[in-house]
Design a protein around this motif. Sequence first.
Motif, PDB file in Angstrom:
ATOM      1  N   LEU A  95      44.093  38.252  48.541  1.00  0.00           N
ATOM      2  CA  LEU A  95      43.403  37.184  48.585  1.00  0.00           C
ATOM      3  C   LEU A  95      41.883  37.281  48.768  1.00  0.00           C
ATOM      4  CD1 LEU A  95      45.867  34.646  49.991  1.00  0.00           C
ATOM      5  CD2 LEU A  95      45.497  35.058  47.932  1.00  0.00           C
ATOM      6  N   VAL A  96      41.826  38.211  49.499  1.00  0.00           N
ATOM      7  CA  VAL A  96      40.304  38.750  49.881  1.00  0.00           C
ATOM      8  C   VAL A  96      39.666  39.653  48.910  1.00  0.00           C
ATOM      9  CG1 VAL A  96      38.869  39.592  51.535  1.00  0.00           C
ATOM     10  CG2 VAL A  96      40.715  38.146  52.375  1.00  0.00           C
ATOM     11  N   GLY A  97      40.362  40.629  48.786  1.00  0.00           N
ATOM     12  CA  GLY A  97      39.774  41.707  47.743  1.00  0.00           C
ATOM     13  C   GLY A  97      39.621  41.550  46.302  1.00  0.00           C
ATOM     14  N   VAL A  98      40.625  40.868  45.684  1.00  0.00           N
ATOM     15  CA  VAL A  98      40.574  40.874  44.253  1.00  0.00           C
ATOM     16  C   VAL A  98      39.433  39.821  44.016  1.00  0.00           C
ATOM     17  CG1 VAL A  98      41.691  39.983  42.300  1.00  0.00           C
ATOM     18  CG2 VAL A  98      42.952  41.433  43.826  1.00  0.00           C
ATOM     19  N   PRO A  99      39.544  38.493  44.353  1.00  0.00           N
ATOM     20  CA  PRO A  99      38.146  37.458  44.044  1.00  0.00           C
ATOM     21  C   PRO A  99      36.911  37.939  44.607  1.00  0.00           C
ATOM     22  CG  PRO A  99      40.194  36.200  45.349  1.00  0.00           C
ATOM     23  CD  PRO A  99      40.444  37.722  45.386  1.00  0.00           C
ATOM     24  N   ALA A 100      36.701  38.796  45.704  1.00  0.00           N
ATOM     25  CA  ALA A 100      35.570  39.374  45.986  1.00  0.00           C
ATOM     26  C   ALA A 100      35.081  40.326  44.795  1.00  0.00           C
ATOM     27  CB  ALA A 100      35.701  40.103  47.402  1.00  0.00           C
ATOM     28  N   MET A 176      34.712  34.476  27.305  1.00  0.00           N
ATOM     29  CA  MET A 176      33.938  33.941  26.111  1.00  0.00           C
ATOM     30  C   MET A 176      34.654  32.801  25.429  1.00  0.00           C
ATOM     31  SD  MET A 176      32.152  37.230  24.486  1.00  0.00           S
ATOM     32  CE  MET A 176      31.448  36.504  23.010  1.00  0.00           C
ATOM     33  N   LEU A 177      36.059  32.910  25.693  1.00  0.00           N
ATOM     34  CA  LEU A 177      37.056  31.909  25.190  1.00  0.00           C
ATOM     35  C   LEU A 177      37.165  30.844  26.097  1.00  0.00           C
ATOM     36  CD1 LEU A 177      39.932  33.978  23.811  1.00  0.00           C
ATOM     37  CD2 LEU A 177      38.313  32.781  22.431  1.00  0.00           C
ATOM     38  N   GLY A 178      36.521  30.733  27.325  1.00  0.00           N
ATOM     39  CA  GLY A 178      36.462  29.734  28.115  1.00  0.00           C
ATOM     40  C   GLY A 178      37.566  29.760  29.113  1.00  0.00           C
ATOM     41  N   GLU A 179      38.422  30.743  29.471  1.00  0.00           N
ATOM     42  CA  GLU A 179      39.261  30.706  30.208  1.00  0.00           C
ATOM     43  C   GLU A 179      38.720  30.691  31.970  1.00  0.00           C
ATOM     44  OE1 GLU A 179      42.971  30.685  30.932  1.00  0.00           O
ATOM     45  OE2 GLU A 179      42.626  31.785  28.930  1.00  0.00           O
ATOM     46  N   ARG A 180      39.411  29.763  32.541  1.00  0.00           N
ATOM     47  CA  ARG A 180      38.898  29.800  34.028  1.00  0.00           C
ATOM     48  C   ARG A 180      39.038  30.919  34.722  1.00  0.00           C
ATOM     49  NH1 ARG A 180      41.855  23.853  35.309  1.00  0.00           N
ATOM     50  NH2 ARG A 180      40.830  22.451  33.806  1.00  0.00           N
ATOM     51  N   GLY A 181      38.293  30.844  35.915  1.00  0.00           N
ATOM     52  CA  GLY A 181      38.068  32.099  36.625  1.00  0.00           C
ATOM     53  C   GLY A 181      39.412  32.480  37.355  1.00  0.00           C
ATOM     54  N   HIS A 182      40.030  31.333  38.036  1.00  0.00           N
ATOM     55  CA  HIS A 182      41.005  31.795  39.030  1.00  0.00           C
ATOM     56  C   HIS A 182      42.144  32.161  38.022  1.00  0.00           C
ATOM     57  CE1 HIS A 182      41.910  27.587  37.666  1.00  0.00           C
ATOM     58  NE2 HIS A 182      43.296  27.889  37.659  1.00  0.00           N
ATOM     59  N   ARG A 183      42.262  31.649  36.937  1.00  0.00           N
ATOM     60  CA  ARG A 183      43.359  32.250  36.127  1.00  0.00           C
ATOM     61  C   ARG A 183      43.122  33.526  35.756  1.00  0.00           C
ATOM     62  NH1 ARG A 183      45.394  33.219  31.096  1.00  0.00           N
ATOM     63  NH2 ARG A 183      47.617  32.628  30.650  1.00  0.00           N
ATOM     64  N   LEU A 184      41.740  33.900  35.367  1.00  0.00           N
ATOM     65  CA  LEU A 184      41.630  35.320  34.939  1.00  0.00           C
ATOM     66  C   LEU A 184      41.879  36.278  36.145  1.00  0.00           C
ATOM     67  CD1 LEU A 184      38.134  34.904  32.944  1.00  0.00           C
ATOM     68  CD2 LEU A 184      40.369  36.150  32.109  1.00  0.00           C
ATOM     69  N   VAL A 185      41.748  35.941  37.180  1.00  0.00           N
ATOM     70  CA  VAL A 185      41.683  36.595  38.611  1.00  0.00           C
ATOM     71  C   VAL A 185      43.333  37.111  38.621  1.00  0.00           C
ATOM     72  CG1 VAL A 185      41.835  36.863  41.160  1.00  0.00           C
ATOM     73  CG2 VAL A 185      40.017  35.995  39.939  1.00  0.00           C
TER      74      VAL A 185
END
Length: 300
Positions: A95-100, A176-185
């Motif tokens: 939860l800390v390392g991947v989003p950072a 570029m396809l507009g995918e949301r950040g949290h889903r990409l993570v």
Amino acid sequence: MRTEFLRSWKVRTGLGGILFFVLLAVLGPWLVDALLGVDPRANDTSAIAQPPSGEHLLGTNQFGEDVLAQTIAGARGSMFVGFLGAAVGTVMAILVGVPAGYFGGRVDAALNFVTNIFLVMPVLPLILIVAGYLQGTGLWVIALIIGLFGWSGGARTLRAQSLSLSGRDFVRAMQMLGERGHRLVFAEVLPHLTGIIASMFLHAMIGAVLAEAGLAFLGISDASAISWGTMIQSAQTQSAVLRGLWWWFIPPGLCIALIGTAAALVNFGVDELANPKLRTARRKTVRRTAAALEKTGSQA
């Protein structure tokens, strides 16, 4: 990759060892009651500090308690602390390392600041102090303390890996396809870190088991709980080493060593498959071995 993972003898041996201790932790009380018919806390005054015999397969301790029954029952306490502490530490590292690493900027600065604080903290003294204030609260609290203070190193590793993955082509294409950040993570970046997270979890599990044993050895643990650590601490306070009562302290120590060896084997196997250089070298070795066997067979 999955097929090669299961074919590795290191992985199979390590997973087999871990599964054995997990089953021992789950089925331990039933095994003690059904097979041995002995209460781990029962005192047999007629057999005080007796060596292994037909009646007590691993002997008894200074209090007349069956060592085998306590070793089996102690597996649940030690494995519980190991898995819960590792789970808490690994989840916090993710939860800390991947989003950072993925988002960067202010998010990275804030999360990295927190990680750096925990990195420079003297973890063992802090665990001793907190566990000392909360002495006697049970294995739950011990596991949570170990997990909450042991995540920073894993978070730093995941941050570096996520930072590298955030610039890959497949991530940029999804952006570029507009995918949301949290889903990409969690759907694109996190699956590529599975090998590292698995190794991190196993390493944290062993660290938690050893930390619990160390805290119990220092007398900072729940005296009413049975674990391998409390067994070693009890043997130390009763001078089992000086008195030659080897059957009292060797079984729990050997169990800790075996679970550590099993986790290390799995880590070695994961590293061989996750590391491209090691994976290439392993495949070359397999091909050479297969070619040599084929050549030997043709000559015969």
